[in-house]
Design an enzyme around this catalytic site. Structure first.
Site, mmCIF file in Angstrom:
data_model
loop_
_atom_site.group_PDB
_atom_site.id
_atom_site.type_symbol
_atom_site.label_atom_id
_atom_site.label_comp_id
_atom_site.label_asym_id
_atom_site.label_seq_id
_atom_site.Cartn_x
_atom_site.Cartn_y
_atom_site.Cartn_z
ATOM 1 N N ASP A 105 -6.976 -1.014 -13.412
ATOM 2 C CA ASP A 105 -5.693 -0.153 -13.775
ATOM 3 C C ASP A 105 -4.517 -1.084 -13.743
ATOM 4 O O ASP A 105 -3.851 -0.897 -12.572
ATOM 5 C CB ASP A 105 -5.627 0.999 -12.982
ATOM 6 C CG ASP A 105 -4.532 1.797 -12.990
ATOM 7 O OD1 ASP A 105 -3.547 1.635 -13.928
ATOM 8 O OD2 ASP A 105 -4.531 2.834 -12.444
ATOM 9 N N ASP A 140 -5.174 0.158 -5.860
ATOM 10 C CA ASP A 140 -5.686 1.142 -6.813
ATOM 11 C C ASP A 140 -6.754 0.386 -7.632
ATOM 12 O O ASP A 140 -6.742 0.307 -8.737
ATOM 13 C CB ASP A 140 -4.733 1.833 -7.591
ATOM 14 C CG ASP A 140 -4.162 2.867 -6.879
ATOM 15 O OD1 ASP A 140 -4.226 3.196 -5.736
ATOM 16 O OD2 ASP A 140 -3.007 3.365 -7.513
ATOM 17 N N ASN A 152 0.836 -1.148 -9.554
ATOM 18 C CA ASN A 152 -0.225 -1.466 -8.704
ATOM 19 C C ASN A 152 -0.158 -2.970 -8.269
ATOM 20 O O ASN A 152 -1.318 -3.469 -7.557
ATOM 21 C CB ASN A 152 -1.836 -1.351 -9.493
ATOM 22 C CG ASN A 152 -1.894 0.130 -9.641
ATOM 23 O OD1 ASN A 152 -1.320 0.854 -8.809
ATOM 24 N ND2 ASN A 152 -2.444 0.693 -10.579
#
Length: 253
Positions: free
Chosen positions: A179, A198, A184
């Site tokens: 992701d 994440d 992130n």
């Protein structure tokens, strides 16, 4: 909340009871809301701050998977330490230790997109270089992602097979973030990447599975014109065919 917004919450958010319990009297504030009404809360401040993710109506399997990935990856690269996770009547939670830096989409870095995007590209390259493919027990391959997609109702089995049949040859296998969107990556005060968060989908895949989405994310978070900056910072030339393919995979999975 209707599941369409993703970003820093613009209004007061009710703190779920499990989050208050885990906070144990420390200050709590919501710092992120995702498209499926998942919330991230910061607990405390300074070097000892922690974060608690809350996902309503879920069984906790996502957070169990993320905790395993964090525990494996933190031996090689800066990622949060999982402090606990659990399932409650109304949802699931994951508690992690904080890392240095702030999100690449904090107001400071949104106002300085060149620095932010450069840090994202360098951070993604460092992540790919640091994590050992041979030792990674997790997969993020197209086959594994598409195998789960029909269950979610996003693509039929026949469509998944057709997409898999036209997958481009693998460029370079790495352990992908899974992701790699801008929020992130964490960035320190000097403008250097300082960690990643994440990692619930972390696994082995072609590096373009990450790069296609990371570059796409620059459009959502900073506006047009920053994709090549990210690729330059990573150290690679654009690959339009792989970018288009892996963005389509992202859309259906």
């Amino acid at each position: 909340m209707g599941g369409a917004f993703s970003g820093i919450p613009e209004a007061d958010v009710e703190v779920p009871a499990p989050v208050l319990r885990e906070a144990a009297g420390r200050a709590v504030r919501a710092v992120w809301l995702n498209e499926v009404d998942g919330l991230t809360f910061q607990v405390g401040a300074g070097a000892g701050r922690e974060f608690i993710k809350w996902l309503p109506g879920h069984d906790g399997s996502e957070f169990a998977a993320e905790a395993r990935r964090l525990e494996w990856a933190r031996a090689y690269t800066p990622v949060p330490r999982a402090l606990g996770y659990g399932v409650e009547r109304h949802g699931a939670w994951l508690r992690t230790a904080g890392l240095a830096g702030e999100s690449a989409v904090s107001p400071r870095w949104v106002a300085d997109p060149r620095s932010a995007v450069t840090a994202i590209g360098r951070g993604l390259r460092a992540l790919h270089d640091a994590l050992p493919v041979r030792d990674c027990p997790f997969s993020w391959s197209v086959a594994s992602r598409l195998a789960a997609a029909p269950t979610a109702g996003r693509v039929t089995p026949a469509q998944a097979r057709a997409m898999l049949d036209r997958a481009p040859p693998v460029d370079t296998l790495v352990v992908c973030h899974g992701d790699p969107c801008a929020p992130n990556t964490l960035i320190d005060d000097a403008g250097q990447w300082s960690g990643h968060v994440d990692l619930g989908a972390l696994g082995v895949a072609d590096r373009w599975a990450d790069l296609a989405v990371a570059t796409w994310s620059t459009q959502w978070n900073y506006g047009p014109g920053w994709e090549d900056t990210l690729l330059d910072a990573y150290g690679i030339a654009p690959d339009p065919d792989r970018i288009a393919y892996y963005r389509q995979v992202w859309d259906v999975t």
